[in-house]
Structures are given as C-alpha cells and as structure tokens.
Design an enzyme around this catalytic site. Structure first.
Site: not given
Length: 241
Positions: A8, A129
């Site tokens: 990330d 998500d």
C-alpha cells in the site's frame, strides 16, 4: 491458489493501515521498489498494489513509483485505488500492470464498469470492501447502500471475472481472516475470488486454499514476520497464469 503480497503506497512509501484508518498508518519502507524485489526473490509471481492517496481522493499520485515497480520487479502487478475514469485505467495498463481494480467507480457508476469490462475483459477486477455487510467506497471512508452479496451478483452478471473481497473489520489486525465469508462467496458465485484482510498465519493460507479459492492477499503479516512468503508460496504451489 495464487498469493498476492501487498504494498500500500502513500507519498511513495510502503505503509499499512489498521481497518483502513488513515490516522493509524505505519510506514514500513520508503523504498517500495526494493520491497517488491524482495517479494520476487522469495518466489512471488504476483503483486497487489494500492495507491491509498488515489483511493481517498482519486487521481494517480504514485503512478511513477508504480511504473518503476512494474519495470524493476518482474512481477505481475495488479493496481487499485481511486481508479474512476477510463483515462486512469489506460494510464495503468500502459504502465504495464496486468490487472486494474475498480472499487468506488464500480459501485457508483455501473455503466462505466460495464464499458471497461467490455473493452478490457479480465484485465478489470472489482474490489468489494465490506463493512457491516455493506460495500464501502472512497478508501473505506464511506458506506454505500449496496449489500455485499447483491453487489457481487451484479458483478457476475456484468461479466467481471475477478472479485477481491476485503472484510474491513479484519484488516490490519493480525487476528485471522473471515473464512466463513469466503466460503459462502465461493459457493454462491462463479468468479475468481481473492481473499483480503486478516490473513495472518500459514494455517489461514492453507484453509483458504482448501476452499478452492483463486487467491489470497498477504499484507501486514508479511511485514511483521507472521508469515514467511517463501513458505506460503511453497504451501500453495503457486502456478503462473
């Protein structure tokens, strides 16, 4: 089962968040290219990259870093985070990524998703998500009204081949993954499912593989040493596309 070690990125650094909270950020490396190369040296084939700045605000602030990772690591890189326009999809594909992950745009603009799937086929994946049974958007900062299973059913009908499913409640906690969720998804839908969030031990990897899941993302557990990537890859006997 395919393993996707994860990087990330915020401001060009490799970071991890807890439950997607930008205020709970740990910087693990200022050299994400070196991190990607270390994954390749451990035997990885794939890499899961998320531009967290892009996820929150849109745009491609870390495009050059991502291009460098693609060019120097030799890994098959999938990228997500703020991909909400055809121009952004094209930028990433031109940079050499093998798959682009749509999130917020897939929820809010289904016609855009349909167009991208028609144009690029299996180079388009969707990130689902989940928080409290709903699909989260905008870098997990907002909840949509879309229920997880209804949304996945729509994706299957549209022709999406790969769904990357994250249980936000498990993400970054090193407390195990939501095995029941992935089992239910794999039974309900005929798409490739990638498990994400809370994959903490080799046992988690083994249990996901035993379900016949397409893939799993390894994040914080790699950075803390809870999972050795080489051991995990040997466990899954990963095969190239």
């Amino acid at each position: 089962m395919k393993l996707f070690p994860a990087i990330d990125i915020i401001e060009g650094c490799a970071v991890r968040l807890v439950k997607g909270d930008y205020a709970k950020k740990t910087v693990y490396s200022t050299q994400p290219v070196a991190v990607a190369k270390s994954f390749a040296e451990a035997g990885a084939t794939y890499l899961h990259l998320v531009d967290l700045e892009g996820a929150k605000d849109g745009g491609t602030p870390n495009l050059e870093v991502i291009r460098e990772i693609v060019n120097e690591s030799g890994l098959l890189v999938e990228v997500g985070g703020g991909i909400r326009s055809e121009e952004t999809v094209e930028k990433y594909l031109e940079a050499g990524v093998f798959r682009v992950i749509l999130g917020t745009a897939a929820v809010n603009h289904p016609q855009f998703l349909i167009k991208m799937v028609e144009k690029h086929g299996d180079k388009i994946a969707v990130g689902v998500d989940i928080k409290d049974g709903k699909v989260a958007v905008k870098g997990w900062t907002e909840l949509s009204e879309e229920s997880c299973f209804d949304f996945c059913e729509k994706l299957e009908k549209i022709g999406v081949k790969t769904i990357i499913c994250t249980d936000i409640s498990k993400d970054g906690l090193l407390a195990g993954t939501n095995l029941a969720l992935y089992k239910e998804m794999s039974e309900k839908f005929r798409v490739d499912i990638v498990a994400s969030g809370g994959v903490t031990t080799l046992e988690d990897v083994d249990q996901l593989q035993s379900m016949g899941l397409y893939g799993a993302i390894l994040g914080k557990a790699l950075y803390t040493g809870n999972i050795d990537l080489k051991q995990a890859i040997n466990l899954t006997k990963e095969e190239i596309l």
